[in-house]
Design a protein around this motif. Structure first.
Motif, short mmCIF file in Angstrom:
data_model
loop_
_atom_site.label_atom_id
_atom_site.label_comp_id
_atom_site.label_asym_id
_atom_site.label_seq_id
_atom_site.Cartn_x
_atom_site.Cartn_y
_atom_site.Cartn_z
N SER A 153 -65.40 -141.21 -17.41
CA SER A 153 -66.03 -142.16 -16.50
C SER A 153 -65.14 -143.39 -16.32
CB SER A 153 -67.41 -142.57 -17.02
OG SER A 153 -67.29 -143.23 -18.28
N ALA A 154 -65.36 -144.09 -15.21
CA ALA A 154 -64.51 -145.25 -14.89
C ALA A 154 -64.63 -146.36 -15.93
CB ALA A 154 -64.87 -145.77 -13.50
N ASP A 155 -65.84 -146.59 -16.44
CA ASP A 155 -66.01 -147.64 -17.44
C ASP A 155 -65.32 -147.27 -18.75
OD1 ASP A 155 -68.06 -145.67 -17.48
OD2 ASP A 155 -69.31 -146.90 -18.77
N GLU A 156 -65.33 -145.98 -19.09
CA GLU A 156 -64.63 -145.55 -20.30
C GLU A 156 -63.12 -145.63 -20.11
OE1 GLU A 156 -64.64 -141.98 -23.65
OE2 GLU A 156 -65.73 -141.70 -21.77
N GLY A 157 -62.65 -145.32 -18.91
CA GLY A 157 -61.23 -145.46 -18.62
C GLY A 157 -60.77 -146.90 -18.80
N GLN A 158 -61.58 -147.84 -18.32
CA GLN A 158 -61.26 -149.25 -18.49
C GLN A 158 -61.23 -149.63 -19.97
OE1 GLN A 158 -64.31 -152.30 -17.61
NE2 GLN A 158 -62.85 -153.16 -16.14
N PHE A 159 -62.19 -149.11 -20.72
CA PHE A 159 -62.26 -149.38 -22.16
C PHE A 159 -61.02 -148.85 -22.89
CE2 PHE A 159 -63.44 -147.65 -26.37
CZ PHE A 159 -63.67 -148.84 -27.03
N LEU A 160 -60.62 -147.61 -22.59
CA LEU A 160 -59.44 -147.02 -23.23
C LEU A 160 -58.18 -147.82 -22.90
CD1 LEU A 160 -60.12 -143.22 -22.61
CD2 LEU A 160 -60.30 -144.44 -24.79
N ASN A 161 -58.06 -148.24 -21.66
CA ASN A 161 -56.89 -149.01 -21.24
C ASN A 161 -56.77 -150.30 -22.03
OD1 ASN A 161 -55.75 -151.26 -19.21
ND2 ASN A 161 -54.84 -149.29 -18.66
N MET A 162 -57.90 -151.00 -22.21
CA MET A 162 -57.87 -152.25 -22.97
C MET A 162 -57.65 -151.98 -24.46
SD MET A 162 -60.61 -155.40 -23.17
CE MET A 162 -60.18 -155.99 -21.52
N LEU A 163 -58.25 -150.92 -24.98
CA LEU A 163 -58.12 -150.59 -26.39
C LEU A 163 -56.65 -150.33 -26.76
CD1 LEU A 163 -59.64 -149.99 -29.05
CD2 LEU A 163 -59.78 -147.61 -28.31
N ILE A 164 -55.97 -149.58 -25.92
CA ILE A 164 -54.55 -149.28 -26.16
C ILE A 164 -53.74 -150.57 -26.26
CG2 ILE A 164 -52.47 -148.29 -25.11
CD1 ILE A 164 -54.31 -146.18 -26.22
N LYS A 165 -54.04 -151.52 -25.40
CA LYS A 165 -53.34 -152.80 -25.41
C LYS A 165 -53.69 -153.62 -26.64
CE LYS A 165 -53.28 -152.97 -20.35
NZ LYS A 165 -53.92 -153.57 -19.15
N GLY A 183 -48.89 -139.34 -40.09
CA GLY A 183 -49.08 -140.77 -39.92
C GLY A 183 -48.23 -141.39 -38.84
N SER A 184 -47.84 -140.60 -37.85
CA SER A 184 -46.91 -141.11 -36.83
C SER A 184 -47.60 -141.54 -35.53
CB SER A 184 -45.85 -140.05 -36.51
OG SER A 184 -46.45 -138.91 -35.90
N PHE A 185 -48.88 -141.24 -35.36
CA PHE A 185 -49.57 -141.55 -34.10
C PHE A 185 -50.44 -142.80 -34.26
CE2 PHE A 185 -48.37 -137.18 -33.56
CZ PHE A 185 -48.06 -137.09 -32.20
N ASP A 186 -50.34 -143.67 -33.26
CA ASP A 186 -51.12 -144.91 -33.25
C ASP A 186 -52.54 -144.68 -32.75
OD1 ASP A 186 -48.77 -146.48 -33.95
OD2 ASP A 186 -48.12 -146.18 -31.87
N PHE A 187 -52.65 -143.79 -31.77
CA PHE A 187 -53.94 -143.54 -31.13
C PHE A 187 -54.01 -142.09 -30.67
CE2 PHE A 187 -56.69 -143.41 -27.30
CZ PHE A 187 -57.88 -143.82 -27.87
N THR A 209 -57.89 -133.66 -15.03
CA THR A 209 -56.99 -134.12 -13.96
C THR A 209 -56.17 -135.33 -14.37
OG1 THR A 209 -58.70 -135.52 -12.96
CG2 THR A 209 -58.53 -133.25 -12.16
N GLY A 210 -56.46 -135.89 -15.54
CA GLY A 210 -55.60 -136.94 -16.08
C GLY A 210 -56.07 -138.37 -15.90
N TYR A 211 -57.37 -138.60 -15.66
CA TYR A 211 -57.85 -139.97 -15.47
C TYR A 211 -57.68 -140.80 -16.74
CZ TYR A 211 -60.74 -143.89 -13.93
OH TYR A 211 -61.19 -145.15 -13.59
N SER A 212 -58.14 -140.28 -17.87
CA SER A 212 -57.98 -141.02 -19.13
C SER A 212 -56.51 -141.07 -19.53
CB SER A 212 -58.81 -140.37 -20.24
OG SER A 212 -58.49 -139.01 -20.41
N LEU A 213 -55.77 -140.03 -19.20
CA LEU A 213 -54.34 -139.99 -19.48
C LEU A 213 -53.62 -141.11 -18.73
CD1 LEU A 213 -52.12 -138.27 -20.91
CD2 LEU A 213 -51.91 -136.99 -18.78
N LEU A 214 -53.99 -141.28 -17.46
CA LEU A 214 -53.40 -142.34 -16.64
C LEU A 214 -53.79 -143.72 -17.17
CD1 LEU A 214 -51.80 -143.26 -14.17
CD2 LEU A 214 -53.85 -142.87 -12.78
N ALA A 215 -55.04 -143.86 -17.61
CA ALA A 215 -55.49 -145.13 -18.19
C ALA A 215 -54.65 -145.50 -19.40
CB ALA A 215 -56.96 -145.04 -18.58
N THR A 216 -54.34 -144.49 -20.22
CA THR A 216 -53.50 -144.71 -21.40
C THR A 216 -52.06 -145.01 -21.02
OG1 THR A 216 -54.89 -143.25 -22.75
CG2 THR A 216 -52.66 -143.66 -23.54
N ALA A 217 -51.52 -144.21 -20.12
CA ALA A 217 -50.11 -144.36 -19.72
C ALA A 217 -49.84 -145.74 -19.11
CB ALA A 217 -49.73 -143.26 -18.73
#
Length: 247
Positions: A64-76, A155-159, A90-98
């Motif tokens: 969902s769009a609100d979760e995509g926004q959340f993931l984007n901020m969380l990564i930062k 132990g090599s992945f941050d998220f 289709t890569g919506y959450s992937l794009l939010a992360t990238a």
């Protein structure tokens, strides 16, 4: 005590079917969040991909769009650089992360369906973040087992974000807890599973919701008692549980 009229009015504002993407009690409240906080700040590439995905017959699978926004901020917020995503669609959450990662950040992305990923790939390329993504088609489990064979991957992945086959979530967790760093996060999507985790036996559940519910419940119970992690379950999208590895 509510009058009968008040009760009927209250029920009218709630989702009538256990299976709605949002867990909020009213569509109007969810729409308010989207129109006030999410859509005005949604990056243009994410909006374009969201609109493309909405036309796909399996669009219920998208983040969902609100979760995509959340993931984007969380990564930062956690300054993630090396990440993983299991279940891409289709890569919506992937794009939010990238979009949130630094230019030299990386995402190991896995999905059994390359065709769906390629639907969103032109948007990802146009956004200038395709170089951050290493996409692997096929089941994730063999890839995880191969990663675990090399000690340097431990132990090599941050998220790590998981939005895939719910009947394998427990198996993923057994492996991912070794791959995420101490202090890093794993996010399991759909952990409230359309609200069905508290639905009565006679609730009008869709067949796929009913089938996977027990697997989601099993995961939630396991995460709640896992001493290696701190957890936070959030009612965003279809429910996401964040697990911070502490040892």
């Amino acid at each position: 005590m509510e009058t009968k009229a008040e009760e009927q009015q209250s029920q009218a504002g709630r989702h009538q079917e256990v299976g709605h993407k949002s867990l909020l009690q009213s569509d109007a409240l969810y729409q308010y969040i989207l129109e006030t906080s999410v859509y005005p700040r949604e990056p243009e590439p994410m909006k374009e991909l969201r609109e493309i995905t909405a036309k796909h017959p399996w669009n219920i699978m998208t983040t969902s769009a609100d979760e995509g926004q959340f993931l984007n901020m969380l990564i930062k917020l956690i300054n993630a650089k090396n990440t993983m995503e299991i279940g891409v669609y289709t890569g919506y959450s992937l794009l939010a992360t990238a979009l949130a990662l630094p230019d030299d950040g990386k995402i190991l992305a896995m999905d059994i369906n390359r065709e769906n990923y390629e639907l969103g790939l032109p948007v990802i390329q146009k956004a200038g973040v395709a170089h951050k993504i290493d996409f692997k088609e096929g089941p994730a489990m063999p890839v995880l087992d191969e990663l675990l064979q090399d000690e340097k991957n431990h132990g090599s992945f941050d998220f790590i974000f998981v939005d895939a086959d719910k009947d394998n979530y427990i198996n993923y967790h057994k492996r991912l807890i070794e791959l995420v760093k101490v202090g890093g996060l794993i996010g399991y999507d759909n952990t409230l599973w359309n609200g069905s985790v508290v639905a009565p036996p006679d609730a009008p559940l869709r067949k796929y919701v009913r089938y996977y519910r027990d697997f989601v419940l099993e995961l939630n119970k396991a995460l709640a008692v896992d001493p290696r992690i701190e957890i936070c379950m959030l009612p965003i999208g279809d429910g996401i549980t964040l697990c911070r590895r502490i040892k």
